[in-house]
Scaffold this motif. Structure first.
Motif, PDB file in Angstrom:
ATOM      1  N   VAL A  23       0.850  -1.189   0.000  1.00  0.00           N
ATOM      2  CA  VAL A  23       0.000   0.000   0.000  1.00  0.00           C
ATOM      3  C   VAL A  23       0.888   1.242   0.000  1.00  0.00           C
ATOM      4  CG1 VAL A  23      -1.783   1.223   1.289  1.00  0.00           C
ATOM      5  CG2 VAL A  23      -1.759  -1.269   1.262  1.00  0.00           C
ATOM      6  N   GLU A  24       0.466   2.254  -0.737  1.00  0.00           N
ATOM      7  CA  GLU A  24       1.228   3.510  -0.785  1.00  0.00           C
ATOM      8  C   GLU A  24       1.126   4.223   0.562  1.00  0.00           C
ATOM      9  OE1 GLU A  24       3.951   5.082  -2.559  1.00  0.00           O
ATOM     10  OE2 GLU A  24       2.754   3.965  -3.993  1.00  0.00           O
ATOM     11  N   VAL A  25       2.238   4.706   1.065  1.00  0.00           N
ATOM     12  CA  VAL A  25       2.199   5.433   2.339  1.00  0.00           C
ATOM     13  C   VAL A  25       1.808   6.883   2.062  1.00  0.00           C
ATOM     14  CG1 VAL A  25       4.703   5.832   2.212  1.00  0.00           C
ATOM     15  CG2 VAL A  25       3.527   6.127   4.380  1.00  0.00           C
ATOM     16  N   PRO A  26       0.844   7.436   2.837  1.00  0.00           N
ATOM     17  CA  PRO A  26       0.468   8.838   2.608  1.00  0.00           C
ATOM     18  C   PRO A  26       1.678   9.748   2.863  1.00  0.00           C
ATOM     19  CG  PRO A  26      -1.049   7.746   4.129  1.00  0.00           C
ATOM     20  CD  PRO A  26       0.102   6.816   3.934  1.00  0.00           C
ATOM     21  N   ALA A  60       1.916  12.619   3.966  1.00  0.00           N
ATOM     22  CA  ALA A  60       1.864  13.342   5.243  1.00  0.00           C
ATOM     23  C   ALA A  60       2.472  12.513   6.374  1.00  0.00           C
ATOM     24  CB  ALA A  60       0.426  13.708   5.574  1.00  0.00           C
ATOM     25  N   ALA A  61       2.388  11.195   6.256  1.00  0.00           N
ATOM     26  CA  ALA A  61       2.911  10.340   7.327  1.00  0.00           C
ATOM     27  C   ALA A  61       4.429  10.413   7.412  1.00  0.00           C
ATOM     28  CB  ALA A  61       2.474   8.894   7.101  1.00  0.00           C
ATOM     29  N   LEU A  62       5.066  10.710   6.279  1.00  0.00           N
ATOM     30  CA  LEU A  62       6.532  10.723   6.246  1.00  0.00           C
ATOM     31  C   LEU A  62       7.114  12.067   6.667  1.00  0.00           C
ATOM     32  CD1 LEU A  62       7.180   8.821   2.889  1.00  0.00           C
ATOM     33  CD2 LEU A  62       7.156   7.891   5.208  1.00  0.00           C
ATOM     34  N   GLY A  63       6.304  13.120   6.551  1.00  0.00           N
ATOM     35  CA  GLY A  63       6.806  14.446   6.924  1.00  0.00           C
ATOM     36  C   GLY A  63       7.889  14.957   5.998  1.00  0.00           C
ATOM     37  N   LEU A  64       7.878  14.479   4.740  1.00  0.00           N
ATOM     38  CA  LEU A  64       8.876  14.918   3.761  1.00  0.00           C
ATOM     39  C   LEU A  64       8.240  15.917   2.804  1.00  0.00           C
ATOM     40  CD1 LEU A  64      10.435  11.479   2.807  1.00  0.00           C
ATOM     41  CD2 LEU A  64      11.551  13.281   4.108  1.00  0.00           C
ATOM     42  N   PRO A  65       9.076  16.725   2.109  1.00  0.00           N
ATOM     43  CA  PRO A  65       8.530  17.592   1.074  1.00  0.00           C
ATOM     44  C   PRO A  65       7.896  16.737  -0.017  1.00  0.00           C
ATOM     45  CG  PRO A  65      10.845  18.077   1.483  1.00  0.00           C
ATOM     46  CD  PRO A  65      10.520  16.827   2.227  1.00  0.00           C
TER      47      PRO A  65
END
Lengths: 139, 168
Positions: free
Chosen positions: A54-57, A59-64
């Motif tokens: 599943v693709e990780v949202p 926003a969950a990673l906090g990356l640009p």
């Protein structure tokens, strides 16, 4: 006869020692029960491995936002022209859509894509330059 | 191979492992919100932990952090009831166009497999997910769950047998 049990799962995962591998190979040649079990274990293993990642949202990673590969990396002029032609054909198709509603550039998700499609002089290379200039992505 | 903390940043970890961490939690819980929270918590712990990371198995280190964060989260929530699986059609973006029968069949099969996974006792589910979803070796799983490799082997085997029974 001592059956293979958990050696079978380790066999499927390539986690046996050379000695264990030999033992498993020999045993499987003469034991229907272990061959059947191996088949069942392989099916269970394949089932879990068939689940899509599943693709990780984002926003969950906090990356640009992910960097878009710049169109300037296209090697062929023809590739750029083909893309522009494709974009034009999409707009034409949209304008002539069966429901008869007019399609404006704002209706398209990518304003630069719309510009490309409506202005043949506004090439993919130009789009990439604008995107860099506006800081839409960094090289 | 990560040799020192300076070889890697938490952003690298997010990019390279974020998706797998998310899928680890998603397949263990069937809940996207839990998976979302776990990724954020793990990245926070990685950020704090990287300066003291010592050369060794980076995978083992990372998945130990992930697993501990997951278990802490479970304890904190006191295991709220598992929510229904999200609509797979929504997630795959297939809502707007009719899906071929084989696509629908594979989605249904995926739901069955997920449900069967959720039925497994935690230790077995965890071992199977780390092996077959995350793709860790037995050695890496042993480091992550802090158990002997023989225990890992046994859990994966028994987990698969239970899955097979449930999937019929």
């Amino acid at each position: 006869m001592i059956h293979l049990g958990e050696l079978l799962s380790a066999h499927l995962d390539g986690e046996l020692s050379p000695a264990e591998r030999d033992r498993v190979a020999e045993h499987l040649e003469e034991c229907d029960r272990c061959r059947d079990e191996l088949e069942e274990l392989a099916a269970a293993r394949a089932a879990v491995r068939s689940l899509p990642l599943v693709e990780v949202p984002a926003a969950a990673l906090g990356l640009p936002e992910p960097v878009v590969v710049p169109l300037t990396r296209r090697k062929s002029v023809w590739a750029g022209m083909a893309a522009a032609a494709a974009a034009i054909s999409i707009v034409v198709a949209s304008v002539l859509a069966p429901d008869g509603t007019a399609v404006t550039p704002q209706d398209l998700s990518d304003p630069f894509g719309a510009r490309v499609s409506l202005d043949p002089g506004f090439t993919p290379t130009k789009v990439a330059q604008v995107r860099v200039a506006t800081g839409e992505f960094a090289e | 191979m990560v040799e020192t903390a300076s070889d890697i940043s938490w952003e690298d970890v997010a990019r390279v492992y974020g998706r797998k961490i998310y899928n680890f939690a998603y397949r263990l819980t069937g809940n996207p919100d839990d998976a979302h929270d776990l990724v954020q918590e793990v990245l926070l712990r990685v950020r704090r932990g990287l300066p003291t990371y010592r050369p060794g198995s980076f995978e083992g280190w990372l998945w130990r952090i992930t697993r501990n964060a997951f278990l802490d989260d479970v304890r904190r929530r006191k295991r709220r009831p598992t929510t229904a699986l999200p609509d797979e059609l929504d997630r795959t973006g297939l809502v707007s166009s009719p899906a071929p029968d084989e696509v629908l069949a594979s989605i249904r099969l995926g739901e069955d497999i997920q449900k069967a996974l959720l039925d497994l006792p935690y230790d077995f589910r965890e071992a199977v997910v780390l092996c077959d979803v995350v793709g860790l070796s037995y050695e890496e799983i042993a480091q992550a769950v802090e158990a002997p490799i023989g225990t890992v082997r046994s859990r994966i085997h028994r987990g698969r047998r239970m899955l097979r029974e449930r999937l019929g």
